[in-house]
Write a protein that holds these residues in place. Structure first.
Motif, short mmCIF file in Angstrom:
data_model
loop_
_atom_site.label_atom_id
_atom_site.label_comp_id
_atom_site.label_asym_id
_atom_site.label_seq_id
_atom_site.Cartn_x
_atom_site.Cartn_y
_atom_site.Cartn_z
N TRP A 49 0.75 -1.27 0.12
CA TRP A 49 -0.05 0.09 0.12
C TRP A 49 0.75 1.40 0.08
O TRP A 49 0.66 2.04 -0.96
N ILE A 50 1.56 1.39 0.88
CA ILE A 50 2.44 2.56 0.98
C ILE A 50 3.84 1.85 1.57
O ILE A 50 3.91 0.72 1.83
N TRP A 51 5.04 2.74 1.26
CA TRP A 51 6.15 2.29 1.76
C TRP A 51 6.46 1.59 3.01
O TRP A 51 6.42 2.21 3.96
N GLY A 52 6.73 0.17 2.80
CA GLY A 52 6.66 -0.67 4.23
C GLY A 52 5.57 -1.16 4.52
O GLY A 52 5.69 -2.16 5.60
N LEU A 53 4.30 -0.78 4.27
CA LEU A 53 3.06 -1.33 4.85
C LEU A 53 2.56 -2.26 3.64
O LEU A 53 2.39 -1.88 2.43
N SER A 54 2.12 -3.42 3.94
CA SER A 54 1.57 -4.51 3.07
C SER A 54 0.63 -5.35 3.65
O SER A 54 0.83 -5.48 5.01
N ASN A 55 -0.24 -5.95 2.67
CA ASN A 55 -1.18 -6.83 3.49
C ASN A 55 -1.25 -8.12 2.48
O ASN A 55 -0.91 -8.02 1.48
N SER A 56 -1.78 -9.10 3.11
CA SER A 56 -1.70 -10.50 2.28
C SER A 56 -3.10 -11.30 2.67
O SER A 56 -3.48 -11.22 3.75
N ARG A 93 1.67 -6.66 7.39
CA ARG A 93 3.25 -6.51 7.61
C ARG A 93 3.64 -5.03 7.40
O ARG A 93 3.07 -4.18 6.55
N PHE A 94 4.41 -4.58 8.55
CA PHE A 94 5.00 -3.17 8.42
C PHE A 94 6.48 -3.16 8.69
O PHE A 94 6.93 -3.58 9.60
N ALA A 95 7.36 -2.73 7.73
CA ALA A 95 8.88 -2.53 7.60
C ALA A 95 8.87 -1.43 7.10
O ALA A 95 9.39 -1.17 5.85
N TYR A 96 9.15 -0.22 8.04
CA TYR A 96 9.29 0.96 7.67
C TYR A 96 10.82 1.20 6.85
O TYR A 96 11.83 0.76 7.12
N ARG A 97 10.89 1.94 5.56
CA ARG A 97 11.79 2.12 4.81
C ARG A 97 12.69 0.95 4.54
O ARG A 97 13.68 0.75 4.44
N GLU A 98 11.80 -0.34 4.16
CA GLU A 98 12.59 -1.47 3.78
C GLU A 98 12.90 -1.40 2.28
O GLU A 98 12.18 -0.71 1.67
N LYS A 99 14.08 -1.85 1.80
CA LYS A 99 14.57 -1.65 0.74
C LYS A 99 14.66 -3.12 0.01
O LYS A 99 14.87 -4.14 0.64
N PHE A 100 14.55 -2.89 -1.29
CA PHE A 100 14.16 -4.12 -2.23
C PHE A 100 15.47 -4.13 -3.44
O PHE A 100 15.65 -3.09 -3.84
N LEU A 101 15.78 -5.48 -3.82
CA LEU A 101 16.28 -5.50 -4.97
C LEU A 101 15.48 -6.45 -6.11
O LEU A 101 14.72 -7.41 -5.66
N PHE A 102 15.42 -5.65 -7.21
CA PHE A 102 14.27 -6.42 -8.26
C PHE A 102 14.87 -6.96 -9.37
O PHE A 102 16.03 -6.43 -9.73
N ASP A 103 14.51 -8.04 -9.87
CA ASP A 103 14.81 -8.57 -11.08
C ASP A 103 13.50 -8.86 -11.84
O ASP A 103 12.52 -8.00 -11.65
#
Length: 299
Positions: A49-56, A93-103
């Motif tokens: 939803w927003i940076w760091g907040l997601s649901n499943s 799930r909330f992970a504030y300012r979590e960074k990702f690597l994409f392929d």
């Protein structure tokens, strides 16, 4: 859709080679192997939803046939072992300012400097996929780390949950044990699989890496660049009387009679890739059917 016949793993702990065909070769021979046939259909949807907040939302329909003695009472008060269950799991799930690597098809978490918080609300759906159980379950967890300067860094994980409703043993919470000769960092390494079962539980995992704070003060060891650390794992849990009446617990399986704890120290970066853990089980001193000390290896 998933169809497996494999050793039972209590839950989703990190189990080295659990699905590997060679896993039977590095299991300890002094513990009976618990085998279960499992047929599972699973669907999963996740939204950021927003940076760091997601649901499943996860849908799971599973049929289990244990190949060892573990029973519960069905609606006709008959002892049975086969299980049909359908479940919906709503996760936040909330992970504030979590960074990702994409392929092209996947993304890989690079972590965050802030706590990672997870919450799950699960509900059993009877009469779908021949499901027999109606229940709700709540689970909360938090994972984080903090730095202590030259003294190293500490990682911790806290999890707690509660199950409302009558369920057989295989659907309740059972902490993941370790019946191999390898270290499993997300498991209780001095505990056997299905040694404990609970419908109310809380656990704490603590790992501290000293980053050579002590070993670097020993001249010869300093040249080897070995590193040292400490681990502590604590568990508390209970089973309601309703669930005790609903299932027939096999010998050796129960809720922890007291708080379970294991501690250990480790030496890692041996030859740049090896690690050895020295772990002790410090509770339930009267039990003679468990290992109280282990030396376990990992990479």
């Amino acid at each position: 859709m998933e169809l497996k016949t494999k050793p039972v793993s209590s839950n989703e702990g990190v189990t080295f080679g659990e699905d590997n065909i060679l896993s039977g070769f590095y299991r300890r021979r002094d513990t009976p192997q618990k085998i279960i046939k499992k047929k599972k259909i699973r669907g999963h949807y996740e939204k950021d939803w927003i940076w760091g907040l997601s649901n499943s939302v996860t849908f799971t329909s599973v049929k289990m046939q244990p190949l060892f003695d573990i029973y519960y009472y069905n609606q006709h008060d008959s002892l049975v072992s086969d299980i049909n269950n359908t479940e919906l799991d709503f996760g936040l799930r909330f992970a504030y300012r979590e960074k990702f690597l994409f392929d092209n098809y996947r993304r890989y978490s690079l972590g965050t400097n802030y706590p990672v918080i997870n919450f799950h609300y699960k509900m059993g759906i009877p009469d779908i996929g021949s499901s027999d159980f109606k229940y709700t379950a709540l689970e909360f967890s938090i994972d984080d780390y903090f730095l202590l300067g030259s003294f190293g860094a500490t990682d911790y994980s806290i999890k707690a949950g509660k199950v409302y409703g009558n369920l057989p043993t295989l659907l309740l919470e059972s902490p993941p044990g370790n019946e191999t000769y390898f270290m499993n960092h997300g498991n209780f390494n001095l505990m056997n699989e299905y040694e404990f079962v609970m419908d109310t539980y809380a656990e704490l995992f603590l790992t501290h890496s000293f980053h050579g704070f002590f070993l670097n003060k020993i001249p010869l060891i300093k040249k080897l660049k070995w590193r040292e650390g400490f681990t502590g794992k604590v568990l508390w849990g209970d089973i309601s009387q309703n669930n005790r009446n609903f299932m027939r617990l096999p010998s050796g399986l129960d809720a922890p009679s007291q708080t379970y704890a294991e501690v250990g120290f480790n030496i890692y970066n041996i030859l740049k890739f090896l690690r050895f853990d020295f772990s002790w089980r410090v509770t339930q001193p009267g039990r003679t059917d468990v290992q109280r000390f282990k030396i376990l290896g990992s990479f």
